[in-house]
Write an enzyme that holds these catalytic residues in place. Structure first.
Site, mmCIF file in Angstrom:
data_model
loop_
_atom_site.group_PDB
_atom_site.id
_atom_site.type_symbol
_atom_site.label_atom_id
_atom_site.label_comp_id
_atom_site.label_asym_id
_atom_site.label_seq_id
_atom_site.Cartn_x
_atom_site.Cartn_y
_atom_site.Cartn_z
ATOM 1 N N CYS A 1 0.825 -1.197 0.000
ATOM 2 C CA CYS A 1 0.000 0.000 0.000
ATOM 3 C C CYS A 1 0.865 1.254 0.000
ATOM 4 O O CYS A 1 0.571 2.230 -0.686
ATOM 5 C CB CYS A 1 -0.929 -0.009 1.206
ATOM 6 S SG CYS A 1 -2.114 1.343 1.213
ATOM 7 N N CYS B 1 -4.726 -2.299 5.803
ATOM 8 C CA CYS B 1 -4.586 -0.977 5.214
ATOM 9 C C CYS B 1 -5.794 -0.626 4.345
ATOM 10 O O CYS B 1 -6.046 -1.270 3.332
ATOM 11 C CB CYS B 1 -3.307 -0.939 4.388
ATOM 12 S SG CYS B 1 -2.900 0.677 3.721
#
Length: 372
Positions: free
Chosen positions: A99, A198
């Protein structure tokens, strides 16, 4: 005119204080809120709407603009698809690392530059500096607050990604950050830190994964091949896992808890052992693939470094060297439950050198092939 810095605003206290600090330093600060998940955007698990409201309230207090951008399609393509591939293969990925390299410091970075940013900032606990003797090279350092240091999750960033980055919280402790937020009337000063996947949020993980991967039950076996239970699907377990196994502690006449020690993909068997210190849980050597060096070039190997095989572990001394089979880290002392799919991140003191994906661990006592 003051330099423009675009800050990734999550609606949490860390990015809130990062933006406030930059405003105090005289930057032209613009906040950007990223929406990266849409599959089940509900308030129960994915709190993006509430987080956007919090980010807007913070920006009102600080006196800066806030914009929103949607990277959900890119997140699904670059992060979540890889996340599912790794679980299908029996490994345990770390989506926070991807991410950062693919969304927060790639898509978001490009968006910030389009907005005229000269600097990009986030609420990460880490530091950057120009290398001594080579000011064109940027180095990634651990945060001052060792309990919050996030350099592990940033180790895949390249020079072009780090060059415009500012980490305002790198010199602060979490306690100091919350104190600043409270003193300045920042409304997120007491907001709980996010600990979920995330951008996907905190949720019952097995139920979430089952929506994308089929349940494939099979036997739980000891290294000697004795069946002691049944698992719901290898993808739902990770090495070193203790909770959620559903095995009574008295099996085999011992009250010691059970831990996941391996996965036999060919037999769809989960290998389990009793006791935190069982030899099958320890490894002195891990093989690494996809090694990324932050400096852009590999140092001369073999190289003595400190390394982590998981985020919360302490730095451990090892030698990194190339073999016929590829890159290998050999530790001075056995490491607990190195897990394929996770990252080996290497350091020279406070300097993060880079890292790679763990593909195999050589255990002190390798699990015996399970038998029916």
């Amino acid at each position: 005119m003051s330099k423009r810095v675009v800050v990734g605003m999550s609606g949490g206290v860390d990015s809130s204080v990062a933006a406030w600090l930059l405003k105090q330093q005289g930057y032209d600060v613009v906040g950007v809120f990223m929406k990266n998940w849409e599959d089940d955007d509900t308030d129960e698990y994915c709190t993006s709407r509430a987080d956007l409201v919090d980010a807007a309230a913070v920006c009102d207090v600080i006196g800066i603009e806030l914009a929103a951008v949607n990277f959900a399609a890119l997140y699904r393509e670059r992060v979540f698809a890889q996340f599912l591939r790794e679980y299908r293969a029996g490994r345990t990925p770390n989506p926070d690392v991807l991410c950062n390299s693919e969304i927060k410091f790639e898509a978001f970075l490009d968006h910030a530059l389009e907005l005229g940013a000269e600097r990009v900032a986030t609420g990460h606990y880490a530091r950057v500096r120009r290398a001594a003797g080579d000011p064109a090279r940027v180095e990634l350092l651990k945060a001052v607050d060792a309990t919050k240091d996030q350099s592990y999750f940033l180790h895949r960033l390249a020079q072009r990604q780090l060059a415009p980055v500012v980490f305002p919280l790198g010199e602060l402790t979490k306690r100091e950050v919350r104190a600043i937020a409270r003193r300045e009337g920042i409304p997120t000063y007491a907001k709980k830190d996010s600990t979920g996947i995330c951008f996907i949020g905190e949720r019952p993980f097995r139920d979430f994964l089952a929506r994308y991967l089929p349940r494939t039950p099979g036997p739980m076996m000891t290294p000697e091949g004795v069946t002691v239970g049944e698992h719901a699907g290898l993808a739902y377990y990770t090495l070193g896992q203790r909770q959620g196994l559903g095995i009574g502690g008295t099996r085999g006449g011992s009250a010691a808890p059970w831990f996941v020690a391996g996965k036999d993909l060919a037999r769809n068997a989960l290998v389990v052992v009793q006791g935190h210190d069982h030899p099958c849980l320890y490894a002195r050597e891990v093989a690494v693939d996809e090694m990324h060096w932050i400096a852009g070039v590999s140092p001369a190997l073999p190289l003595r470094v400190a390394a982590k095989t998981r985020y919360r572990m302490a730095d451990a001394a090892c030698v990194l060297e190339t073999t016929d089979a590829g890159l290998v880290a050999r530790f001075d002392a056995p490491q607990w439950a190195p897990t394929p799919g996770q990252y080996l991140v290497v350091y020279d003191g406070e300097l993060c050198l880079g890292g790679g994906v763990i593909v195999q661990a050589t255990h002190a006592a390798a699990p015996v092939e399970a038998t029916a």
